[in-house]
Structures are given as C-alpha cells and as structure tokens.
Design an enzyme around this catalytic site. Structure first.
Site, PDB file in Angstrom:
ATOM      1  N   ASP A 130       0.808  -1.211   0.038  1.00  0.00           N
ATOM      2  CA  ASP A 130       0.091   0.019  -0.095  1.00  0.00           C
ATOM      3  C   ASP A 130       0.716   1.333   0.159  1.00  0.00           C
ATOM      4  OD1 ASP A 130      -2.559   1.511   0.055  1.00  0.00           O
ATOM      5  OD2 ASP A 130      -2.558   1.636   1.973  1.00  0.00           O
ATOM      6  N   CYS A 187     -23.172  -2.052 -15.329  1.00  0.00           N
ATOM      7  CA  CYS A 187     -23.572  -1.798 -14.006  1.00  0.00           C
ATOM      8  C   CYS A 187     -22.814  -0.372 -13.457  1.00  0.00           C
ATOM      9  CB  CYS A 187     -22.996  -2.769 -12.845  1.00  0.00           C
ATOM     10  SG  CYS A 187     -23.542  -2.287 -11.081  1.00  0.00           S
TER      11      CYS A 187
END
Length: 374
Positions: A130, A187
């Site tokens: 990260d 979507c």
C-alpha cells in the site's frame, strides 16, 4: 513442480488468499492516466507524486524481472447496532476494524521472501504494501488478482473488493499470469450510490471528494461534506457495499482483521473525549495509527451532529472546551445541527473567551442559527 508453483503453494500455506505473478514492464498507460488525473486535481494526496517512479518497477529494483502480487481478504460480518441515533454510535470502515494490515500482510510477505531465499542465493527483492513506491492496483490488475471496478477498487472473483494488496518485486524469472476480464458490464451502482459524487465517471475518482479521503484528512471539513459523512467516522464503504460482486464473497480466515482494541460501531462520546493514553492503546494497533487523535475527535463531533439526538449535547458542550480548535469548532457545528436553542448561553460563554478565528466564526454562525429558532 516449477519454482512458480512452489511459491504459490507456500503462499497458500502461510495464509495468502490470492497470489499471481506479472512482469516488470512499465505501466505507460497508467502513467498517462495518473498525469491526467493530477492535472485535473483528482489525484489523491496520499499517492507518491513521483509518477514515473511508481509506474516503473525497474526504477525501484533495477534487476526486476517479475512482480509477485498477493492479496488477503479482510471481510468479516459484524451485526450493526439497532439504532446508531439512540446509542450515539458511529461506524468505522471494515478495513480499519482490526490490526494494521500493513503489518499483517507485511509479515506474510517477509515469510514469503524467506522462502524465496532458500531457493536462490542471489535473490533481490523490494516489498510493497500500500505505502510502497508502486501502483499496487495496476500490478494487481495486470497479474490477474482481479479486475478494476468502476469504483476503482480491484475486484477479485472470490473475495470481491474486500482485499488488501501487496507484493514483491524480484529479479527471479517466473511464469506470468493473465489479467482477468472486466465483469462490471453495464452496472453503475457504485457511481450512483457515492454520497459525494466523488466517482465522477466510470473508473474515475476525484479523490479529494471521496469520504474515504475526507474523513482521513487533517483540518476543517466543509459543511456540505460533514452532513454527507452520516455515521461514518473513518473511511467509507458505500461503493463496496452496493457492488453486486461483494454480496456473496468468500471469507478470508484472518482473525487479525476482526476488531481487536476498538468496536466496529463505537460510542461517539468516548471518541470525542479521546485521551492520548486511550489513543495509544486503542488506535495504535490499527490502520488508523498515523493521523493522531484530532481527526477522530473531529469526526466523532460531526457524526454526533448528524445523529441530531439531544442526548449528545452534554458531550458536545465538553467538546467546546477541548484544547484543540478543530475539536471546538466541529463540536459547535454539531450543536447547531441538533438545533436546541437552550445551548445558546453555553455558546456565548465559549465565544467570550475564544481566540481562534475559525472557531469564532463557527460559534457565531450556530448562535445565529439557533436564535432564529427561538
């Protein structure tokens, strides 16, 4: 068994849920995309601003041949309280519930590196979790950990987007995996559900409008964004909660990501009155350990205001006397949201001794607002 197969087998043994491998070629399209995002002021301030570095694995490790990308699931289900308003509770995003994922996944990557060292005496590696100097999601997408959803999260077919990503850049020549085809189709649920409109388009996030960014930031929060926080204290899971691919996901077997020192839905009064000692004991083991206690106190005050329950008034009046202006200002705002004119006298007492301009402006605005209700 090939070395690649051995690596993947060992990764499963130590609790890595998904492992895929890709090459160390530069991410030229991602570099162009990030530069465009930076020009539009959409890029998160939490991202390393050296775009060339983070999109070129060989700038991180000159001998890089392969990137081993790993993911672990943090998904757990915990029943929410019957009434946030009546119990004066807020909520933390799932990623923040348990032990700091940088440490949990980092430890597993260290185990994997130890295994690699037994296989190659000339091993060279760079680990990332990260915060490393690389674009983790682009690596995960190319390696086949998942596809990038329209909410910009990596979506794994089994674990959904409830995953932490990290990996190892290495000089080992390994077998590569193929990317996964995008399965979002038509979507747009994440885009339509975003409370601030931060998802300005498919695959495009204006980071400084995302509540996942705003609640983690320092300083004063815009009034419009305060109300949109709702009951969120830290982070926002909305775009993940509504994603169809997150509705029936596999659970990762990681108890580290269950609440350890904090409740998932904590009482806000204790957060508003957070002491240094409590912060060290309760927040230091979590991913919320890097910002200090003031943003947490500020956010607790905001959520108390959003709940609009008069039972919060005594706690917010105490917040008016906090040593930090940011806590005093947001406590005043919250009293205005609750809308009880009976606190005008207390606000005037605070105003008489207040020296911080931003707090004075907040208190004066609340006094005017409540006076109109008399």
């Amino acid at each position: 068994m090939t070395l690649t197969e051995e690596i993947k087998e060992y990764a499963k043994i130590i609790g890595i849920d998904e492992i895929r491998i890709t090459g160390a070629e530069p991410f030229l399209e991602v570099r162009e995309f990030l530069m465009n995002m930076e020009e539009r002021d959409y890029l998160s301030k939490f991202i390393n601003n050296d775009i060339e570095l983070i999109t070129e694995p060989k700038q991180i490790l000159s001998t890089a041949q392969s990137v081993i990308v790993c993911a672990i699931s943090y998904y757990h289900e915990i029943e929410s309280p019957p009434s946030f308003k009546e119990e004066l509770r807020g909520k933390f995003s799932k990623f923040a519930w348990g032990r700091d994922y940088h440490q949990v996944l980092g430890e597993k990557l260290e185990q994997l590196i130890g295994f690699l060292r037994t296989k190659n005496d000339n091993l060279e590696v760079k680990k990332f979790v990260d915060t490393g100097p690389t674009v983790d999601r682009a690596l995960a997408r190319r390696a086949g950990i998942g596809w990038q959803g329209k909410n910009c999260s990596i979506i794994n077919p089994d674990y959904g987007s409830w995953i932490f990503i990290g990996g190892i850049i290495t000089n080992l020549e390994l077998e590569f995996d193929a990317p996964i085809e995008d399965q979002c189709s038509g979507c747009r649920k994440c885009i339509e559900a975003c409370p601030t409109g931060a998802l300005v388009d498919e695959y495009t996030l204006k980071s400084n409008k995302c509540l996942g960014y705003i609640t983690l930031s320092k300083g004063y929060i815009e009034k419009e964004d305060r109300r949109k926080m709702g009951t969120r204290i830290w982070g926002c899971d909305t775009c993940q909660d509504v994603c169809p691919h997150n509705q029936k996901v596999k659970f990762g077997n990681h108890s580290d990501f269950l609440p350890q020192t904090l409740e998932a839905y904590p009482q806000l009064s204790s957060l508003l009155a957070l002491t240094n000692k409590d912060y060290e004991e309760k927040f230091k083991p979590t991913p919320m350990n890097w910002r200090g206690k003031r943003p947490i106190q500020r956010n607790a005050a905001i959520v108390l205001g959003n709940l609009k329950n008069p039972k919060a008034i005594p706690h917010l009046l105490k917040g008016l006397d906090d040593p930090k202006p940011i806590v005093r200002a947001h406590s005043a705002w919250a009293l205005g949201e609750i809308g009880e004119p009976s606190v005008i006298g207390d606000l005037k007492k605070r105003l008489a001794k207040e020296r911080e301009e931003e707090v004075i402006v907040e208190i004066e605005g609340v006094i005017d607002k409540l006076s109109d209700l008399c």
